[in-house]
Design a protein around this motif. Sequence first.
Motif, PDB file in Angstrom:
ATOM      1  N   HIS A 188       0.039   4.036  -1.351  1.00  0.00           N
ATOM      2  CA  HIS A 188       0.288   2.845  -2.170  1.00  0.00           C
ATOM      3  C   HIS A 188       1.614   2.187  -1.794  1.00  0.00           C
ATOM      4  O   HIS A 188       1.701   0.949  -1.728  1.00  0.00           O
ATOM      5  N   PHE A 192       2.021  -1.587  -0.430  1.00  0.00           N
ATOM      6  CA  PHE A 192       2.892  -2.506  -1.163  1.00  0.00           C
ATOM      7  C   PHE A 192       3.950  -3.113  -0.241  1.00  0.00           C
ATOM      8  O   PHE A 192       4.184  -4.335  -0.265  1.00  0.00           O
ATOM      9  N   HIS A 196       4.341  -7.188   0.731  1.00  0.00           N
ATOM     10  CA  HIS A 196       5.535  -7.918   0.291  1.00  0.00           C
ATOM     11  C   HIS A 196       6.583  -8.052   1.386  1.00  0.00           C
ATOM     12  O   HIS A 196       7.664  -8.614   1.141  1.00  0.00           O
ATOM     13  N   GLN A 225       3.112   2.489  -9.740  1.00  0.00           N
ATOM     14  CA  GLN A 225       2.508   1.166  -9.596  1.00  0.00           C
ATOM     15  C   GLN A 225       3.305   0.113 -10.371  1.00  0.00           C
ATOM     16  O   GLN A 225       3.612  -0.961  -9.831  1.00  0.00           O
ATOM     17  N   SER A 229       5.461  -2.922  -8.873  1.00  0.00           N
ATOM     18  CA  SER A 229       5.095  -4.276  -9.286  1.00  0.00           C
ATOM     19  C   SER A 229       6.317  -5.036  -9.795  1.00  0.00           C
ATOM     20  O   SER A 229       6.501  -6.224  -9.487  1.00  0.00           O
ATOM     21  N   GLY A 232       8.361  -6.091  -6.807  1.00  0.00           N
ATOM     22  CA  GLY A 232       7.791  -7.245  -6.119  1.00  0.00           C
ATOM     23  C   GLY A 232       7.966  -8.541  -6.880  1.00  0.00           C
ATOM     24  O   GLY A 232       8.148  -9.603  -6.274  1.00  0.00           O
TER      25      GLY A 232
END
Length: 314
Positions: A188, A192, A196, A225, A229, A232
């Motif tokens: 993950h 990610f 990004h 997660q 998030s 980001g």
Amino acid sequence: MFTLFLFGAPAWAAAHPGGAAFLPVASLAGDRLRAALPELPLATLLVLAAAALGLLLHRRVQAAHDRYLALDGQLQAERSARAEAEAALAGSHEVLCRLVRQQESVREAERARIARDLHDELGHRLLALRVELALQQAAVRGTSAVLYDKLSQAIGTLDAALRSVRTTVGGLRPIAPGQSLRQAAERHLAEFARLHGLDYRFDAGLASEGGCDPESEVVLFRVLQEALSNVGRHAQASMVRVSLVEAAGKTVLRVEDDGIGPGVPASTTGRGRGVDGMRERTAALGGSLSLEAGRRGGTVLCATFPSRRLAPSG
């Protein structure tokens, strides 16, 4: 002698002429008795005053003792009430944690169902459509350049849709069967960072089978997660570091970025609600979560869970 004391030495001498020689001695004793008589009422008063004072002190001591017994009874009652309140609070906390765990279990079950539907239905249909378009593209090769290009664009769009479906399915079903928490977290994080455009570093001192029970592993992944998030959306970072280690009987997830830090009010970033949700889900499983500024800028999120050595599930 008693007559002498009552009537005085002169009267006694007149009644007894032969006793004149005894007169000086009798007169001296009578003078001492008359001098002592006024002191008797004073001594009596002193004795009575001492007795009254003793009685007063006894009553005050008894009253103080009664007040002590009353206060001690009140204190015991307050302690009992406090113990009952603490027991009720602990029971309420346990019920709340159980409800949060049940809610999390229902949520994960629903996510797993949605992931299966997306993978089995939408994913397969998109894949079948791509195969059909690829066959059509091969059929028109060399006959119509315009149609060939349009089919190529359609295939490219389908490929992007398939990647989105796979990403969504991976997010809904974080830890696939046979996959460890470390592998899922690293996968993950890499995805990610790619999406990004960030540099990343992943450190794992966790055994492949993990140190937590499956329920805690899912919550740990959800915390990762949400933390990524937030990075980001709010951090404006260029680098993110994730560590997943086990030490002193605890599994610790640490997410650190080099962005603007947590000083921006939560009401303007929307970060507060997500952090509160992570903290509630973590606490429901006996863990803790902290969010603070990094020593060199950025934000550091740390989630800690008690380790439970379990045999890896099939």
